[in-house]
Write a protein that holds these residues in place. Structure first.
Motif, PDB file in Angstrom:
ATOM      1  N   TYR A  50       0.770  -1.090   0.025  1.00  0.00           N
ATOM      2  CA  TYR A  50      -0.105  -0.242  -0.033  1.00  0.00           C
ATOM      3  C   TYR A  50       1.012   1.158  -0.110  1.00  0.00           C
ATOM      4  CZ  TYR A  50      -4.745   1.616   0.447  1.00  0.00           C
ATOM      5  OH  TYR A  50      -6.030   2.108   0.251  1.00  0.00           O
ATOM      6  N   THR A  51       1.928   1.232   0.713  1.00  0.00           N
ATOM      7  CA  THR A  51       2.817   2.471   0.685  1.00  0.00           C
ATOM      8  C   THR A  51       4.133   2.446  -0.160  1.00  0.00           C
ATOM      9  OG1 THR A  51       4.320   1.523   2.453  1.00  0.00           O
ATOM     10  CG2 THR A  51       2.354   2.583   3.238  1.00  0.00           C
ATOM     11  N   ASN A  52       4.484   3.543  -0.584  1.00  0.00           N
ATOM     12  CA  ASN A  52       6.004   3.445  -1.464  1.00  0.00           C
ATOM     13  C   ASN A  52       6.938   2.441  -0.915  1.00  0.00           C
ATOM     14  OD1 ASN A  52       4.216   5.055  -3.187  1.00  0.00           O
ATOM     15  ND2 ASN A  52       5.551   6.844  -2.794  1.00  0.00           N
ATOM     16  N   THR A  53       7.082   2.767   0.251  1.00  0.00           N
ATOM     17  CA  THR A  53       8.155   1.955   1.267  1.00  0.00           C
ATOM     18  C   THR A  53       7.827   0.392   0.875  1.00  0.00           C
ATOM     19  OG1 THR A  53       8.591   3.856   2.903  1.00  0.00           O
ATOM     20  CG2 THR A  53       9.060   1.519   3.582  1.00  0.00           C
ATOM     21  N   ALA A  54       6.541   0.190   0.900  1.00  0.00           N
ATOM     22  CA  ALA A  54       6.482  -1.474   1.124  1.00  0.00           C
ATOM     23  C   ALA A  54       6.810  -1.712  -0.566  1.00  0.00           C
ATOM     24  CB  ALA A  54       4.864  -1.587   1.224  1.00  0.00           C
ATOM     25  N   LYS A  55       6.392  -0.948  -1.609  1.00  0.00           N
ATOM     26  CA  LYS A  55       6.502  -1.233  -3.017  1.00  0.00           C
ATOM     27  C   LYS A  55       7.936  -1.417  -3.159  1.00  0.00           C
ATOM     28  CE  LYS A  55       2.477   1.211  -5.018  1.00  0.00           C
ATOM     29  NZ  LYS A  55       1.907   1.142  -3.584  1.00  0.00           N
ATOM     30  N   GLU A  57      10.619  -2.136  -0.761  1.00  0.00           N
ATOM     31  CA  GLU A  57      11.036  -3.062   0.065  1.00  0.00           C
ATOM     32  C   GLU A  57      10.766  -4.477  -0.256  1.00  0.00           C
ATOM     33  OE1 GLU A  57      10.281  -2.123   4.091  1.00  0.00           O
ATOM     34  OE2 GLU A  57      11.529  -0.520   4.649  1.00  0.00           O
ATOM     35  N   MET A  58       9.399  -4.736  -0.661  1.00  0.00           N
ATOM     36  CA  MET A  58       8.717  -6.114  -1.093  1.00  0.00           C
ATOM     37  C   MET A  58       9.151  -6.367  -2.490  1.00  0.00           C
ATOM     38  SD  MET A  58       5.482  -5.902   1.377  1.00  0.00           S
ATOM     39  CE  MET A  58       5.065  -7.862   1.247  1.00  0.00           C
ATOM     40  N   LEU A  59       8.996  -5.320  -3.313  1.00  0.00           N
ATOM     41  CA  LEU A  59       8.914  -5.698  -4.687  1.00  0.00           C
ATOM     42  C   LEU A  59      10.003  -5.232  -5.632  1.00  0.00           C
ATOM     43  CD1 LEU A  59       5.095  -4.915  -5.388  1.00  0.00           C
ATOM     44  CD2 LEU A  59       6.228  -7.357  -5.093  1.00  0.00           C
ATOM     45  N   GLY A  60      10.884  -4.331  -5.081  1.00  0.00           N
ATOM     46  CA  GLY A  60      11.939  -3.693  -5.706  1.00  0.00           C
ATOM     47  C   GLY A  60      11.706  -2.390  -6.561  1.00  0.00           C
ATOM     48  N   VAL A  61      10.208  -1.899  -6.377  1.00  0.00           N
ATOM     49  CA  VAL A  61      10.098  -0.815  -7.061  1.00  0.00           C
ATOM     50  C   VAL A  61      11.338   0.291  -6.967  1.00  0.00           C
ATOM     51  CG1 VAL A  61       8.398   1.351  -7.635  1.00  0.00           C
ATOM     52  CG2 VAL A  61       7.910  -1.284  -7.075  1.00  0.00           C
ATOM     53  N   GLY A  83       8.446  -7.465  -9.973  1.00  0.00           N
ATOM     54  CA  GLY A  83       8.935  -7.595  -8.718  1.00  0.00           C
ATOM     55  C   GLY A  83       8.420  -8.710  -7.970  1.00  0.00           C
ATOM     56  N   ALA A  84       6.998  -8.997  -8.254  1.00  0.00           N
ATOM     57  CA  ALA A  84       6.130  -9.944  -7.624  1.00  0.00           C
ATOM     58  C   ALA A  84       6.739 -11.500  -8.341  1.00  0.00           C
ATOM     59  CB  ALA A  84       4.720  -9.930  -8.069  1.00  0.00           C
ATOM     60  N   LEU A  85       7.199 -11.563  -9.639  1.00  0.00           N
ATOM     61  CA  LEU A  85       7.685 -12.571 -10.153  1.00  0.00           C
ATOM     62  C   LEU A  85       9.177 -12.830  -9.429  1.00  0.00           C
ATOM     63  CD1 LEU A  85       7.083 -12.586 -14.135  1.00  0.00           C
ATOM     64  CD2 LEU A  85       5.907 -14.025 -12.144  1.00  0.00           C
ATOM     65  N   VAL A  86       9.873 -11.880  -9.623  1.00  0.00           N
ATOM     66  CA  VAL A  86      11.239 -12.297  -8.771  1.00  0.00           C
ATOM     67  C   VAL A  86      11.308 -12.603  -7.418  1.00  0.00           C
ATOM     68  CG1 VAL A  86      13.414 -10.721  -8.316  1.00  0.00           C
ATOM     69  CG2 VAL A  86      12.327 -10.567 -10.529  1.00  0.00           C
ATOM     70  N   ASN A  87      10.378 -12.122  -6.731  1.00  0.00           N
ATOM     71  CA  ASN A  87      10.193 -12.475  -5.417  1.00  0.00           C
ATOM     72  C   ASN A  87       9.301 -13.500  -5.225  1.00  0.00           C
ATOM     73  OD1 ASN A  87      12.072 -10.179  -4.246  1.00  0.00           O
ATOM     74  ND2 ASN A  87      10.870  -8.804  -5.292  1.00  0.00           N
ATOM     75  N   SER A  88       9.001 -14.424  -5.972  1.00  0.00           N
ATOM     76  CA  SER A  88       8.193 -15.481  -5.797  1.00  0.00           C
ATOM     77  C   SER A  88       8.471 -16.662  -6.690  1.00  0.00           C
ATOM     78  CB  SER A  88       6.818 -14.988  -6.257  1.00  0.00           C
ATOM     79  OG  SER A  88       6.406 -15.058  -7.478  1.00  0.00           O
ATOM     80  N   ASP A  89       7.758 -17.728  -6.562  1.00  0.00           N
ATOM     81  CA  ASP A  89       8.240 -18.997  -7.425  1.00  0.00           C
ATOM     82  C   ASP A  89       6.864 -18.986  -8.484  1.00  0.00           C
ATOM     83  OD1 ASP A  89      10.430 -19.817  -6.350  1.00  0.00           O
ATOM     84  OD2 ASP A  89       9.309 -20.793  -4.644  1.00  0.00           O
ATOM     85  N   ALA A  90       6.292 -17.711  -8.759  1.00  0.00           N
ATOM     86  CA  ALA A  90       5.205 -17.696  -9.756  1.00  0.00           C
ATOM     87  C   ALA A  90       5.635 -17.688 -11.116  1.00  0.00           C
ATOM     88  CB  ALA A  90       4.464 -16.660  -9.282  1.00  0.00           C
ATOM     89  N   ASP A  91       4.874 -18.090 -12.008  1.00  0.00           N
ATOM     90  CA  ASP A  91       5.018 -17.818 -13.412  1.00  0.00           C
ATOM     91  C   ASP A  91       4.174 -16.728 -14.157  1.00  0.00           C
ATOM     92  OD1 ASP A  91       6.417 -20.723 -13.890  1.00  0.00           O
ATOM     93  OD2 ASP A  91       4.608 -21.383 -12.853  1.00  0.00           O
ATOM     94  N   VAL A  92       3.281 -16.059 -13.405  1.00  0.00           N
ATOM     95  CA  VAL A  92       2.356 -15.074 -14.008  1.00  0.00           C
ATOM     96  C   VAL A  92       2.236 -14.422 -12.804  1.00  0.00           C
ATOM     97  CG1 VAL A  92       0.275 -16.529 -13.917  1.00  0.00           C
ATOM     98  CG2 VAL A  92       0.485 -14.222 -15.308  1.00  0.00           C
ATOM     99  N   ALA A  93       2.215 -12.972 -12.663  1.00  0.00           N
ATOM    100  CA  ALA A  93       1.930 -11.988 -11.929  1.00  0.00           C
ATOM    101  C   ALA A  93       1.162 -10.673 -12.436  1.00  0.00           C
ATOM    102  CB  ALA A  93       3.072 -11.591 -11.074  1.00  0.00           C
TER     103      ALA A  93
END
Length: 157
Positions: A50-55, A57-61, A83-93
């Protein structure tokens, strides 16, 4: 509305895993997917940033992206989805960032929502102007659009 079960069935059939990166929807896409029993075999994880900091820290924005174009932009939606792909084992985000309201500005009106859809092959983005029907309706419309983006991407694989 795209049914979450259809998305999960399609992902299961193709052996794909899903991640979400959400801002203005606060996890509504993840909830829609995980409300379906058995979703854990294809829903990998969800990020609520929700915050820019979270974006960052968590997703590498990148902070430079946020400073240059703001959180409600296709550039940030792209970085969130990737960032969701890089920080997960997902194939689609799928990612969502927008202004659900109330409020907005002359340059970024209420109801503007940016989406990103990332796979290992690349990322696409788009902006939709949902108008100002109220916060709940913008968030529902954004959730529904993100679900349709996921279904289309999974079916295209």
């Amino acid at each position: 509305m795209t049914h979450a079960g259809d998305i999960l069935d399609a992902a299961r059939e193709k052996g794909l895993r899903i991640a979400t990166a959400e801002s203005c929807t606060g996890g509504m896409v993840a909830v829609a997917l995980t409300d379906v029993p058995g979703s854990s075999d294809v829903f990998e994880r969800g990020f609520v940033t929700y915050t820019n900091t979270a974006k960052t820290e968590m997703l590498g924005v990148r902070e430079s992206t946020l400073a240059a174009v703001g959180a409600v932009s296709e550039d940030v939606a792209r970085e969130m989805a990737l960032g969701a792909l890089v920080n997960s084992d997902a194939d689609v985000a799928v990612s969502i960032t927008g202004i659900a309201g109330p409020g907005g500005s002359e340059f970024k009106p209420e109801g503007r929502v940016c989406f990103g859809l990332a796979t290992r092959e690349g990322c696409t983005t788009e902006t939709i102007e949902f108008g100002a029907p109220g916060r709940d309706k913008v968030r529902e419309a954004a959730r529904n659009h993100a679900l349709s983006l996921l279904l289309d991407a999974i079916c295209a694989k």
